[in-house]
Design a protein around this motif. Structure first.
Motif, PDB file in Angstrom:
ATOM      1  N   SER A  13       0.740  -1.083  -0.063  1.00  0.00           N
ATOM      2  CA  SER A  13       0.021  -0.197   0.026  1.00  0.00           C
ATOM      3  C   SER A  13       0.757   1.161   0.136  1.00  0.00           C
ATOM      4  O   SER A  13       2.118   1.167   0.540  1.00  0.00           O
ATOM      5  CB  SER A  13      -0.794   0.078   1.393  1.00  0.00           C
ATOM      6  OG  SER A  13      -1.959  -1.043   0.878  1.00  0.00           O
ATOM      7  N   ASN A  14       0.290   2.319  -0.443  1.00  0.00           N
ATOM      8  CA  ASN A  14       1.182   3.556  -0.569  1.00  0.00           C
ATOM      9  C   ASN A  14       2.216   3.847  -1.215  1.00  0.00           C
ATOM     10  O   ASN A  14       3.112   4.222  -0.776  1.00  0.00           O
ATOM     11  CB  ASN A  14       1.112   3.944   0.934  1.00  0.00           C
ATOM     12  CG  ASN A  14      -0.271   4.414   1.603  1.00  0.00           C
ATOM     13  OD1 ASN A  14      -0.995   5.098   1.251  1.00  0.00           O
ATOM     14  ND2 ASN A  14      -0.369   3.574   2.761  1.00  0.00           N
ATOM     15  N   ASN A  15       2.434   3.152  -2.489  1.00  0.00           N
ATOM     16  CA  ASN A  15       3.477   2.981  -3.146  1.00  0.00           C
ATOM     17  C   ASN A  15       3.390   3.660  -4.666  1.00  0.00           C
ATOM     18  O   ASN A  15       4.424   3.353  -5.350  1.00  0.00           O
ATOM     19  CB  ASN A  15       4.265   1.680  -3.057  1.00  0.00           C
ATOM     20  CG  ASN A  15       4.537   1.117  -2.020  1.00  0.00           C
ATOM     21  OD1 ASN A  15       5.610   1.995  -1.516  1.00  0.00           O
ATOM     22  ND2 ASN A  15       4.237   0.386  -1.187  1.00  0.00           N
ATOM     23  N   LYS A  16       2.237   4.226  -4.953  1.00  0.00           N
ATOM     24  CA  LYS A  16       2.253   4.767  -6.312  1.00  0.00           C
ATOM     25  C   LYS A  16       2.278   3.717  -7.455  1.00  0.00           C
ATOM     26  O   LYS A  16       2.679   4.055  -8.519  1.00  0.00           O
ATOM     27  CB  LYS A  16       3.128   5.829  -6.523  1.00  0.00           C
ATOM     28  CG  LYS A  16       2.773   7.067  -5.456  1.00  0.00           C
ATOM     29  CD  LYS A  16       3.832   8.318  -6.000  1.00  0.00           C
ATOM     30  CE  LYS A  16       3.587   9.433  -4.746  1.00  0.00           C
ATOM     31  NZ  LYS A  16       4.464  10.535  -5.142  1.00  0.00           N
ATOM     32  N   LEU A  17       2.102   2.448  -7.125  1.00  0.00           N
ATOM     33  CA  LEU A  17       2.074   1.440  -7.979  1.00  0.00           C
ATOM     34  C   LEU A  17       1.104   1.516  -9.004  1.00  0.00           C
ATOM     35  O   LEU A  17      -0.301   1.993  -8.674  1.00  0.00           O
ATOM     36  CB  LEU A  17       1.986   0.071  -7.338  1.00  0.00           C
ATOM     37  CG  LEU A  17       3.098  -0.284  -6.470  1.00  0.00           C
ATOM     38  CD1 LEU A  17       2.962  -1.709  -5.681  1.00  0.00           C
ATOM     39  CD2 LEU A  17       4.523  -0.286  -6.971  1.00  0.00           C
ATOM     40  N   SER A  41      -3.873  -1.207  -1.328  1.00  0.00           N
ATOM     41  CA  SER A  41      -4.647   0.073  -1.293  1.00  0.00           C
ATOM     42  C   SER A  41      -3.631   1.486  -1.273  1.00  0.00           C
ATOM     43  O   SER A  41      -2.558   1.253  -1.183  1.00  0.00           O
ATOM     44  CB  SER A  41      -5.382   0.247   0.352  1.00  0.00           C
ATOM     45  OG  SER A  41      -6.268  -0.716   0.226  1.00  0.00           O
ATOM     46  N   TYR A  42      -4.427   2.410  -1.653  1.00  0.00           N
ATOM     47  CA  TYR A  42      -3.678   3.691  -1.848  1.00  0.00           C
ATOM     48  C   TYR A  42      -2.527   3.586  -2.933  1.00  0.00           C
ATOM     49  O   TYR A  42      -1.317   4.226  -2.745  1.00  0.00           O
ATOM     50  CB  TYR A  42      -3.252   4.221  -0.669  1.00  0.00           C
ATOM     51  CG  TYR A  42      -4.389   4.528   0.243  1.00  0.00           C
ATOM     52  CD1 TYR A  42      -4.947   5.852   0.265  1.00  0.00           C
ATOM     53  CD2 TYR A  42      -4.718   3.741   1.305  1.00  0.00           C
ATOM     54  CE1 TYR A  42      -6.193   6.207   1.046  1.00  0.00           C
ATOM     55  CE2 TYR A  42      -5.984   4.043   1.921  1.00  0.00           C
ATOM     56  CZ  TYR A  42      -6.678   5.177   1.904  1.00  0.00           C
ATOM     57  OH  TYR A  42      -7.797   5.584   2.569  1.00  0.00           O
ATOM     58  N   ASN A  43      -2.953   3.051  -3.998  1.00  0.00           N
ATOM     59  CA  ASN A  43      -1.933   3.178  -5.342  1.00  0.00           C
ATOM     60  C   ASN A  43      -2.758   3.664  -6.369  1.00  0.00           C
ATOM     61  O   ASN A  43      -3.742   4.312  -6.338  1.00  0.00           O
ATOM     62  CB  ASN A  43      -1.326   1.769  -5.438  1.00  0.00           C
ATOM     63  CG  ASN A  43      -0.255   1.256  -4.292  1.00  0.00           C
ATOM     64  OD1 ASN A  43       0.830   1.865  -4.422  1.00  0.00           O
ATOM     65  ND2 ASN A  43      -0.695   0.383  -3.584  1.00  0.00           N
ATOM     66  N   MET A  62      -7.907  -3.624  -1.688  1.00  0.00           N
ATOM     67  CA  MET A  62      -7.650  -2.663  -2.952  1.00  0.00           C
ATOM     68  C   MET A  62      -8.332  -1.244  -2.980  1.00  0.00           C
ATOM     69  O   MET A  62      -8.738  -0.878  -4.129  1.00  0.00           O
ATOM     70  CB  MET A  62      -8.171  -3.635  -4.021  1.00  0.00           C
ATOM     71  CG  MET A  62      -8.113  -3.221  -5.551  1.00  0.00           C
ATOM     72  SD  MET A  62      -6.491  -3.466  -5.846  1.00  0.00           S
ATOM     73  CE  MET A  62      -6.377  -2.741  -7.623  1.00  0.00           C
ATOM     74  N   SER A  63      -8.490  -0.785  -1.844  1.00  0.00           N
ATOM     75  CA  SER A  63      -9.282   0.492  -1.775  1.00  0.00           C
ATOM     76  C   SER A  63      -8.528   1.625  -2.305  1.00  0.00           C
ATOM     77  O   SER A  63      -7.279   1.407  -2.488  1.00  0.00           O
ATOM     78  CB  SER A  63      -9.592   0.831  -0.395  1.00  0.00           C
ATOM     79  OG  SER A  63      -8.337   0.902   0.647  1.00  0.00           O
ATOM     80  N   ASN A  64      -9.008   2.941  -2.846  1.00  0.00           N
ATOM     81  CA  ASN A  64      -8.573   4.100  -3.070  1.00  0.00           C
ATOM     82  C   ASN A  64      -7.200   3.480  -4.310  1.00  0.00           C
ATOM     83  O   ASN A  64      -6.255   3.892  -4.197  1.00  0.00           O
ATOM     84  CB  ASN A  64      -7.843   4.720  -1.969  1.00  0.00           C
ATOM     85  CG  ASN A  64      -8.901   4.877  -0.989  1.00  0.00           C
ATOM     86  OD1 ASN A  64      -9.716   5.868  -1.016  1.00  0.00           O
ATOM     87  ND2 ASN A  64      -8.941   4.275   0.189  1.00  0.00           N
ATOM     88  N   ASN A  65      -7.755   2.856  -5.339  1.00  0.00           N
ATOM     89  CA  ASN A  65      -7.008   2.898  -6.339  1.00  0.00           C
ATOM     90  C   ASN A  65      -7.599   3.320  -7.783  1.00  0.00           C
ATOM     91  O   ASN A  65      -8.268   4.524  -7.473  1.00  0.00           O
ATOM     92  CB  ASN A  65      -6.671   1.435  -6.644  1.00  0.00           C
ATOM     93  CG  ASN A  65      -5.473   0.796  -5.963  1.00  0.00           C
ATOM     94  OD1 ASN A  65      -4.304   1.297  -6.175  1.00  0.00           O
ATOM     95  ND2 ASN A  65      -5.806   0.208  -4.895  1.00  0.00           N
ATOM     96  N   LYS A  66      -7.257   2.942  -8.967  1.00  0.00           N
ATOM     97  CA  LYS A  66      -8.048   3.635  -9.825  1.00  0.00           C
ATOM     98  C   LYS A  66      -9.020   2.358 -10.845  1.00  0.00           C
ATOM     99  O   LYS A  66      -9.162   2.614 -11.909  1.00  0.00           O
ATOM    100  CB  LYS A  66      -6.974   4.066 -11.001  1.00  0.00           C
ATOM    101  CG  LYS A  66      -5.941   4.981 -10.539  1.00  0.00           C
ATOM    102  CD  LYS A  66      -6.641   6.220 -10.175  1.00  0.00           C
ATOM    103  CE  LYS A  66      -5.742   7.244  -9.670  1.00  0.00           C
ATOM    104  NZ  LYS A  66      -6.242   8.480  -9.415  1.00  0.00           N
ATOM    105  N   LEU A  67      -9.397   1.611 -10.085  1.00  0.00           N
ATOM    106  CA  LEU A  67     -10.292   0.578 -10.929  1.00  0.00           C
ATOM    107  C   LEU A  67     -11.599   1.231 -11.134  1.00  0.00           C
ATOM    108  O   LEU A  67     -12.330   1.868 -10.347  1.00  0.00           O
ATOM    109  CB  LEU A  67     -10.897  -0.573  -9.951  1.00  0.00           C
ATOM    110  CG  LEU A  67      -9.635  -1.646  -9.461  1.00  0.00           C
ATOM    111  CD1 LEU A  67     -10.067  -2.608  -8.669  1.00  0.00           C
ATOM    112  CD2 LEU A  67      -9.231  -2.139 -10.999  1.00  0.00           C
ATOM    113  N   LYS A  68     -11.794   1.399 -12.629  1.00  0.00           N
ATOM    114  CA  LYS A  68     -13.149   2.231 -13.121  1.00  0.00           C
ATOM    115  C   LYS A  68     -14.337   1.293 -13.188  1.00  0.00           C
ATOM    116  O   LYS A  68     -15.398   1.787 -13.257  1.00  0.00           O
ATOM    117  CB  LYS A  68     -12.599   2.833 -14.401  1.00  0.00           C
ATOM    118  CG  LYS A  68     -11.795   3.847 -13.989  1.00  0.00           C
ATOM    119  CD  LYS A  68     -11.175   4.580 -15.629  1.00  0.00           C
ATOM    120  CE  LYS A  68     -10.118   5.516 -15.508  1.00  0.00           C
ATOM    121  NZ  LYS A  68      -9.610   5.891 -16.653  1.00  0.00           N
ATOM    122  N   ASP A  69     -14.080  -0.069 -13.716  1.00  0.00           N
ATOM    123  CA  ASP A  69     -15.285  -0.754 -14.166  1.00  0.00           C
ATOM    124  C   ASP A  69     -15.516  -2.137 -13.405  1.00  0.00           C
ATOM    125  O   ASP A  69     -14.616  -2.697 -12.993  1.00  0.00           O
ATOM    126  CB  ASP A  69     -15.079  -1.116 -15.851  1.00  0.00           C
ATOM    127  CG  ASP A  69     -15.029   0.040 -16.437  1.00  0.00           C
ATOM    128  OD1 ASP A  69     -15.710   0.927 -16.471  1.00  0.00           O
ATOM    129  OD2 ASP A  69     -13.814   0.151 -17.387  1.00  0.00           O
TER     130      ASP A  69
END
Length: 124
Positions: A13-17, A41-43, A62-69
């Protein structure tokens, strides 16, 4: 990850992956498929590619990521033991309450027992 032959929990988490770059190596090392929990989370992850080798995975944060669909969740069908997932804070939830998002997640992951920290019941 090669020296971590007994690894069962992996927090990144928190690694800008933007993806799961190391998990694809698990397929070539059967000792590493014992991962039960992935905290990512937080990537900036927008795809679930790369988790397929984690066949024993039970929990995915997997919270606070960029999953759109929501159909992206279908990629987790290769993780048959997955029962706990945290997805809140992803763009797929925009405009929805957790309660409204729940049936959309269950449509793709019907075996989930805990979603976003809430135990699911037969009424869900």
């Amino acid at each position: 990850l090669q020296p971590c032959v007994k690894l069962t929990t992996l927090f990144m988490s928190n690694n800008k992956l933007k993806d799961f770059p190391e998990l694809d190596k698990l397929q070539s090392n059967p000792d590493l498929i014992n991962i039960l929990l992935v905290g990512i989370s937080y990537n900036q992850i927008s795809t679930l590619d790369g988790l397929q080798p984690c066949v024993k995975l039970t929990t995915l944060f997997m919270s606070n990521n960029k999953l759109k669909d929501f159909p992206e969740l279908d990629k987790l069908q290769s993780n048959p033991d997955l029962i706990n997932i945290l997805l809140v804070g992803n763009p797929m939830y925009e405009g929805l309450t957790r309660k409204q998002a729940r049936p959309k997640v269950l449509e793709h992951l019907p075996k989930i027992a805990t979603l976003d920290g809430e135990l699911l019941t037969g009424d869900d």
